[in-house]
Scaffold this active site. Structure first.
Site, PDB file in Angstrom:
ATOM      1  N   GLU A 311      -8.846 -58.198  34.713  1.00  0.00           N
ATOM      2  CA  GLU A 311      -9.050 -59.315  35.829  1.00  0.00           C
ATOM      3  C   GLU A 311     -10.022 -60.369  35.679  1.00  0.00           C
ATOM      4  OE1 GLU A 311      -8.533 -56.837  39.407  1.00  0.00           O
ATOM      5  OE2 GLU A 311      -6.380 -57.053  39.161  1.00  0.00           O
ATOM      6  N   ASP A 385      -1.459 -50.164  40.855  1.00  0.00           N
ATOM      7  CA  ASP A 385      -2.602 -50.764  41.412  1.00  0.00           C
ATOM      8  C   ASP A 385      -2.537 -50.281  43.087  1.00  0.00           C
ATOM      9  OD1 ASP A 385      -4.796 -51.795  42.207  1.00  0.00           O
ATOM     10  OD2 ASP A 385      -4.607 -53.970  41.630  1.00  0.00           O
ATOM     11  N   GLU A 413      -5.897 -51.947  51.630  1.00  0.00           N
ATOM     12  CA  GLU A 413      -5.294 -53.064  50.898  1.00  0.00           C
ATOM     13  C   GLU A 413      -3.884 -53.422  50.888  1.00  0.00           C
ATOM     14  OE1 GLU A 413      -6.871 -53.919  46.928  1.00  0.00           O
ATOM     15  OE2 GLU A 413      -5.561 -55.819  46.851  1.00  0.00           O
TER      16      GLU A 413
END
Ligand code: BDP
Length: 728
Positions: A311, A385, A413
């Site tokens: 990332e 993820d 999240e």
């Protein structure tokens, strides 16, 4: 006068029942006054405290005992050098307590030979004519852990007259990863600002740091990484090292060690070098000097956690070197001091057209056996993820010569932030119990990470949880999110514990011991993760959230900088069906699992339906085991998720009598938010997928409240946990 006496009476009632305003700060360590028969028996079994030679950690254990027993039993316990009566609680190590040394607690009938450095035993014994309880360990920290265990028994109303407990952690490094930035924002944090007040450190030590360490120790968490994996190079400069050192001093008596995130390019950004090439001698020397500098300030520093070439983060591949080259260079720098490197396997590249789920395996499997001894690969539970549900990461069955640690996300999240009540232990447990078949049946992820399957002798073991802790008064943004911190710690100590037992323990300590409260709340917690899977990503769907902030549904998200950050990449919905074909006819990600597991996942008839659309692209009219079509089943699942949340709301509505009004009201309000947002997820997802399925909703199922354009147009520029994003 009458008013005064009424006030007095009210004060007396409050004092007697222990009822008082509760803001959640006390977590599961509330130690409120008990009542009833059990209290009487506890008052007989715990009447005095007998410490040995003091140390920083044993002092903490002693004050915890005094605080816990004092609070629960409503009395101050005398401290004595010798047991003077029945009900002495003797604690210490053979080195610190002559009594414990004399009791010879090792050998077959003993136990200290089985408790290692951090374990403990708690035992009821007769000693010189008195009935006593001993809390013994080989090291001071074990005594503290044993103390918390003993208090937990009382908090959960267990009998304590005939104790014989031997406990030792199955995992060595039980750490919290804080994704906290130096400006006090928290990446994917939903509980306020960072608890680390960097600006005032190292001079001002907020008492919260001590309370944090105490809470961690109560679960056996023994490490913390205070800074974000997306690390700033400033984080390794001298002023910050001094800040961490002052935190480390606070944490030390509680057995919590500091580790730091390292930005791979720090030698350039803060060292003034021209390169960060791991094979460059100057770069190696820079890291060695940095490690020496850190250890001079923090002698028990644990080591570095590194996110590299993922990332957008820098890493060894920027210099055409491998992950092993990068990790080994850092490992060499900390090795003389006994440090370790936790190197993250969460890597995928925008230049790589292959299925994102396959990339970590492709990168790391060829490097198996090429890492230094003090490197541990930190692997997320699933290959994408931290989604509401993922199959286990194939790396767990594929790197027999490399220590692997498990990384879980405690902060929610992808599971509704702080407002949704989602108890994560069932997710953690599902991963730990997944069978990799790496060495035949019963090669569970738990056994891979605790080292019991190791073919190369003892090695470092670990489990990391991305923390959900912030500056909010209740620590985690909601009362029920405390349970996720709790569950992570308990499972890291013993991965064999069950979600149900952990939930029951937590509810009793955090809210109320009343069976009429405990049973429904535990039921609510146990069903909550499945509810979230259903209203967000049923049947193996994944990565369907909105872009950037990840708040709310976004199954239509497409385009932009990279395909593998979009929802359409993962759902692959079209007129023909939905789901990601990861079999031979598709990306063949199934081949990364051991043959037994791969065979099951690849076979449309045998794949567990919870993973159906993870591995298969399936026609809308495909029949599931229920006999329904895929389309109908999807609609029913989304709806059922919402219904379950409505059920949680009504369960909670009936429990007001058991909870203080403050916490009761917040939980009620958050459940209302969850219900609203669950419906939003359902309606938006159905509205979008219906444009492909072109099918009616099953009879009796309500259409989405709004049309698809409405949902697509919703935009939230300010979402907690991520940088502001203007609406286009
Ligand atoms: C993703 C988060 C991102 C993290 C990344 C990671 O969205 O903020 O940096 O994980 O684990 O889930 O590095």
């Amino acid at each position: 006068m009458r008013l005064l006496s009424r006030l007095l009476l009210a004060a007396l009632i409050i004092a007697a029942t222990g009822a008082r305003a509760e803001d959640g700060y006390d977590l599961w360590l509330r130690y409120r006054l008990m009542s009833g028969e059990l209290l009487k028996s506890y008052r007989e079994s715990a009447r005095e405290i007998v410490p040995g030679t003091p140390s920083a950690t044993l002092n903490v254990a002693q004050s915890e005992l005094a605080r816990g027993l004092g609070g629960l039993m409503g009395m101050e316990l005398p401290v004595s050098a010798q047991p003077t009566r029945d009900g002495s609680v003797i604690f210490g190590t053979p080195a610190s307590s002559a009594l414990i040394a004399r009791l010879k607690l090792d050998g077959a009938a003993g136990g200290l030979d089985r408790t290692g450095n951090e374990g403990y035993l708690i035992r009821s014994l007769g000693y010189e004519g008195h009935r006593v309880t001993i809390i013994a360990a080989n090291a001071d920290i074990g005594v503290l852990y044993g103390t918390f265990h003993f208090l937990r028994l009382l908090q959960t109303h267990q009998p304590i007259e005939h104790l014989d407990v031997v406990s030792a952690p199955r995992i060595q490094r039980r750490v919290l990863d804080h994704w906290d930035n130096l400006d006090r924002t928290v990446e994917r944090g939903y509980a306020g600002q960072s608890i680390w007040d960097w600006h005032k450190l190292p001079d001002y030590l907020d008492p919260r740091y001590t309370d944090y360490a105490r809470a961690c120790a109560s679960l056996g968490i023994n490490g913390t990484i205070p800074t974000n994996v997306n690390a700033s190079p400033i984080g390794l400069t001298r002023p910050y090292l001094q800040k961490y050192a002052s935190l480390a001093d606070v944490f030390r008596p509680y057995g919590v060690r500091i580790y730091l995130t390292a930005r791979f390019s720090a030698p350039i950004e803060s060292g003034g070098l021209k390169t960060a090439d791991p094979l460059d001698p100057a770069v190696r020397a820079w890291w060695r000097a940095k490690a020496d500098e850190i250890y001079a300030l923090i002698p028990d520093f644990g080591g570095f956690l590194v996110k590299a070439n993922s990332e957008g983060q820098p890493g060894p591949q920027d210099y055409s070197r491998t992950h092993a080259d990068g990790a080994n260079m850092l490992a060499e720098a900390v090795a003389p001091h006994g440090g370790i490197i936790m190197w993250r396997a969460f890597v995928y590249s925008q230049n790589q057209p292959d299925d994102r789920a396959k990339q970590a395996y492709a990168e790391f499997v060829p490097l198996d056996g090429k890492f230094r001894d003090n490197v541990v690969l930190q692997v997320k539970n699933g290959p994408i993820d931290f989604q509401p549900r993922e199959p286990f990461h194939p790396l767990f069955g594929a790197m027999p010569r490399t220590p692997l640690m498990l990384e879980l996300q405690i902060t929610k999240e992808y599971l509704g932030f702080a407002t949704h009540l989602v108890y994560l232990a069932p997710l953690f447990e599902e991963t730990l119990r997944s069978d990799t078949y790496a060495k035949g049946p019963d090669s569970t992820v738990a056994k891979v990470i605790d080292g019991s399957l190791s073919g190369h002798g003892p090695h470092t073991t670990g489990m990391a949880g991305v923390a959900n802790i912030g500056s909010d008064r209740n620590w985690t943004g909601s009362h029920f999110d405390q349970a996720n911190w709790y569950a992570f710690g308990r499972l890291a100590w013993d991965p064999a514990l069950t979600s149900a037992d952990i939930a029951a323990e937590w509810v009793k300590m955090t809210f109320s011991i009343e069976p009429a409260f405990v049973a429904p709340v535990v039921g609510m917690m146990l069903g909550s993760r499945e509810a979230a899977v259903e209203y967000m990503t049923p049947l193996g769907l994944h990565h369907q959230m909105s872009r950037h902030g990840h708040y709310g549904p976004g199954p239509w998200v497409g385009g932009g900088a990279r395909a593998d950050w979009t929802s359409v990449y993962f759902n692959r919905a079209d007129a023909g069906g939905i789901g990601f074909d990861r079999t031979k006819t598709g990306s063949n990600a199934v081949a990364q699992y051991t043959p037994h597991v791969a065979g099951q996942f690849a076979d449309l008839k045998r794949v567990p339906e919870k993973y159906l659309l993870w591995f298969h692209h399936v026609p809308w009219d495909y029949r599931l085991s229920s006999g329904r079509t895929l389309w109908d089943e999807l609609v029913i699942d989304y709806t059922q998720g919402v219904q379950r949340v409505s059920g949680m709301r009504s369960t909670w509505a009936g429990l007001a009598a058991f909870v203080d009004p403050e916490r009761y009201a917040q939980v009620s309000a958050f459940l209302a938010i969850q219900e609203k947002e669950a419906k939003w997820w359902r309606d938006a997802s159905i509205a979008y997928f219906q444009t492909f399925s072109q099918r009616p909703l099953p009879a009796g199922y309500e259409p989405p409240e709004h049309d698809l354009q409405y949902y697509e147009a919703l935009c939230f520029p300010y979402v907690p946990g991520s940088a502001p994003q203007p609406c286009q």
